[in-house]
Write an enzyme that holds these catalytic residues in place. Structure first.
Site, PDB file in Angstrom:
ATOM      1  N   SER A  23      10.158  -4.956  12.868  1.00 38.96           N
ATOM      2  CA  SER A  23      11.314  -4.437  13.485  1.00 38.96           C
ATOM      3  C   SER A  23      12.698  -5.110  12.972  1.00 38.96           C
ATOM      4  CB  SER A  23      11.350  -5.271  15.030  1.00 38.96           C
ATOM      5  OG  SER A  23      12.084  -4.311  15.870  1.00 38.96           O
ATOM      6  N   ASP A  49       5.792   4.952  16.364  1.00 37.95           N
ATOM      7  CA  ASP A  49       7.170   4.122  16.613  1.00 37.95           C
ATOM      8  C   ASP A  49       8.264   4.795  16.685  1.00 37.95           C
ATOM      9  OD1 ASP A  49       9.049   2.193  16.914  1.00 37.95           O
ATOM     10  OD2 ASP A  49       8.403   1.048  15.092  1.00 37.95           O
ATOM     11  N   HIS A  72       5.208   0.747  18.067  1.00 32.06           N
ATOM     12  CA  HIS A  72       5.765   0.066  17.449  1.00 32.06           C
ATOM     13  C   HIS A  72       4.910  -1.601  17.011  1.00 32.06           C
ATOM     14  CE1 HIS A  72       9.729  -1.893  16.036  1.00 32.06           C
ATOM     15  NE2 HIS A  72       9.800  -2.993  16.957  1.00 32.06           N
TER      16      HIS A  72
END
Length: 678
Positions: free
Chosen positions: A538, A621, A653
């Site tokens: 991320s 995601d 994610h």
């Protein structure tokens, strides 16, 4: 029964005798403990354990019970179906839970299992009213039509979408034409009747999607009011705002009142005081800032005045509950990369009126309590880097934690774990930064080891004492890597100023903090400076992409999972537009353009890339869309930089499925070993 410090000592001593190291397969076999709930009489604790079935490639959740002294732990609901959301009925005679999308009840010994609801669309969460006269629950209500329903003569266009506003997809799912609503129903000893949709015809979700749960609802002590959390926005307006509110539904009049309309940021997790005069909730002040300080607001229902009881406390709260006196408040807060239980007491003379009730090198992630003879009996869920979550009792007066579940003790006793060290590192601007350093099992200071800089996601998410099933520090250490995990600029639990310094400055001081951490630890004689890697997901993936263009030959390998690569294309494809509006300074077409796009977007610096990189990204995601990883991989491949792309079509994610997790780890360590262990 073990005291917390004894449990840690036993873990340390078991490392000397153990023969095995942690592997991805062993990690998947550990039971995942959550939701401890103490019985009204204080004698027993129910809790959830989720186990992964590698062959079936899925997990299963069961309900366990244990005596308050840690004896007689055993399952009371462990069928092939998931049993979740276990809670005591207020009289303690039954345990309610969800199975197959319906509410069930059983006796505390597991007998007499009975389904008490039959809701066609299924139930995702529920709760009892204190006097047991009502039940609330959440269920999806379909209010919109898809194209095939709008045009019956075109039955094969059911995959098409007609979209008139943003927020048509969120995290891992496209909007399914339904909305999660809260319902109330009469309840009498297992009988449910007179079900009513509190949000009838409203095109909004309660709880907040995708991660909100039962904590966002609460009944008043007299059974007359139900408070719930909702962001009553949709379409493009919902994509731009974090403004959720606390609504109080009056069961007698059928009216609903927004009691937090004065606040424009997140308002969540309401709790009525036992005397019914007040209600508290967690509140962020600024609209669009999802990492703002989480305050505890107390609202007087009669005067309609509110008080910020954490005004003089410099960290965020993550859970808050009233004491029985309707004055004091127990809550969880991050304190210097740990999670502790705190107490707000208006009778204290200090300015903040807040004191810690625990002081452990660990994360306390949940707590529950009851009163026996007017004395609190409290249980907690707690973990640290070397210990998966287990249930502990907390003796408040002595700040003493005692472990009462041992879900993973047998497995851990056969596994060598690495030592975790706390290190303070000076940053380039003269600040002290806490860095966790995790050493391999059988660490020998006379050897030289490769080291990994761990880059945290969020971006504002603490590198705390978490035991992760996705990014597990002990698993990395078990593969003979030294892990350097800094709490760089932009992480909570070190005061709001430290937390906020990252916004608008993604490629600035936080990146210098990363380099300060790895440079400081790399001075040790047991670190091989020629075998350093950087990994992250991320914002951590963004960090890897950024460092790849600015690391000045420090690193020999990179791994980025679901990372942000191109800030302009990210702005146009992510779903929660409020996030880049706040963190990046707004849209890339603004005049003048926010500096983030020209100065801090990793894609602007790929001409400097010179180091092997593994890119991992997932189809589902929607927060950091797949194109970000594809762009990064293309940039590496077209410059003849050694690179690999690991793609999962069925993950969002994170990596959640057992076999996907094992594959992820195999590719992860294969890549690192290839470039850092030659």
């Amino acid at each position: 029964m073990k005291k917390f410090f004894v449990a840690v000592a036993l873990l340390a001593s078991s490392q000397m005798m153990a023969q095995n190291r942690l592997t991805p397969e062993l990690l998947m076999k550990l039971g995942r403990v959550s939701e401890p709930r103490v019985s009204p009489d204080g004698k027993s604790v129910i809790y959830n354990v989720r186990n992964m079935d590698i062959a079936a490639n899925k997990g299963n959740s069961d309900i366990f019970i244990v005596d308050i002294n840690g004896q007689n732990a055993h399952p009371i609901a462990n069928e092939p179906a998931n049993e979740v959301s276990a809670k005591w009925r207020p009289d303690g005679k039954k345990v309610g839970y969800i199975k197959d999308g319906q509410v069930w009840e059983m006796s505390p010994d597991g007998s007499g299992k009975t389904q008490i609801t039959s809701v066609e669309t299924g139930i995702s969460g529920f709760g009892y009213s204190p006097k047991m006269g009502f039940l609330w629950f959440t269920s999806d209500v379909k209010l919109d039509k898809n194209p095939a329903e709008l045009y019956p003569d075109l039955p094969k266009v059911d995959g098409a979408r007609i979209i008139d506003g943003l927020f048509y997809r969120h995290w891992t799912e496209w909007h399914d034409y339904a909305y999660s609503h809260v319902f109330v129903a009469n309840y009498a000893d297992g009988k449910v009747s007179n079900i009513k949709d509190v949000m009838a015809t409203e095109r909004f979700d309660a709880p907040l999607q995708p991660n909100g749960g039962e904590e966002q609802f609460a009944f008043s002590a007299d059974d007359k009011k139900l408070a719930y959390t909702c962001r009553k926005l949709n379409g493009t307006a919902e994509a731009l705002s974090t403004n959720s509110d606390i609504y109080i539904y009056d069961l007698t009049s059928g009216t609903t009142d927004d009691v937090s309309a004065f606040n424009k940021g997140y308002d969540i997790n309401p709790r009525f005081s036992p005397d019914g005069k007040k209600i508290l909730w967690l509140s962020m002040e600024r609209d669009g800032y999802e990492a703002d300080k989480n305050r505890i607001l107390v609202y007087d229902i009669t005067t309609k005045n509110y008080t910020d009881v954490t005004k003089h406390f410099d960290n965020s709260a993550s859970k808050a509950e009233w004491d029985m006196d309707s004055q004091r408040i127990y809550f969880i807060a991050g304190i210097e990369a740990t999670e502790q239980i705190m107490l707000f007491d208006p009778k204290l003379r200090s300015m903040s009126q807040i004191v810690p009730l625990t002081n452990v090198v660990a994360d306390i992630t949940d707590f529950d309590f009851t009163y026996v003879n007017k004395k609190p009996v409290m249980v907690t869920a707690m973990m640290n880097i070397s210990l998966p979550t287990e249930v502990f009792t907390l003796e408040l007066g002595k700040k003493q934690l005692t472990q009462i579940t041992n879900t993973n003790s047998t497995a851990l006793s056969a596994i060598k774990l690495g030592k975790v060290e706390k290190r303070m590192v000076k940053t380039t601007d003269g600040k002290d930064m806490l860095v966790w350093v995790i050493l391999p099992p059988d660490f020998d200071p006379n050897k030289k080891y490769p080291a990994l800089l761990y880059c945290q996601g969020g971006p504002q998410s603490t590198v705390s004492q978490f035991f992760s099933y996705r990014w597990n520090f002990q698993l990395m250490a078990a593969n003979d890597y030294i892990i350097v995990a800094p709490n760089r600029r932009g992480l909570p639990s070190f005061g709001q100023a430290w937390n906020e310094e990252i916004s608008g400055d993604w490629g600035g001081q936080c990146m210098r903090d990363y380099l300060s951490a790895i440079d400081d630890v790399a001075k040790e004689s047991y670190i091989d400076k020629n075998r350093l890697g950087a990994v992250g997901a991320s914002f951590g993936g963004y960090s890897v992409y950024w460092l790849a263009g600015h690391h000045q030959k420090r690193f020999k390998a990179f791994i980025a999972h679901c990372g942000v690569f191109n800030l302009e294309s990210m702005y146009g494809t992510t779903e929660e537009t409020w996030f880049p509006n706040f963190d990046l300074g707004g849209a890339y077409w603004k005049n003048p353009q926010p500096k983030a796009y020209s100065q801090f977007s990793p894609h602007k610096f790929v001409q400097n890339w010179d180091t092997p990189i593994l890119v991992i990204h997932n189809e589902k995601d929607l927060r950091v869309p797949l194109g970000q990883g594809m762009e990064a991989f293309s940039a590496a491949q077209l410059q003849n930089i050694p690179s690999r792309f690991l793609y999962f079509p069925d993950e969002g994610h994170w990596i959640t499925k057992p076999q996907n997790s094992i594959l992820w780890n195999r590719i992860f360590f294969d890549w690192l070993d290839k470039y850092l262990k030659k």
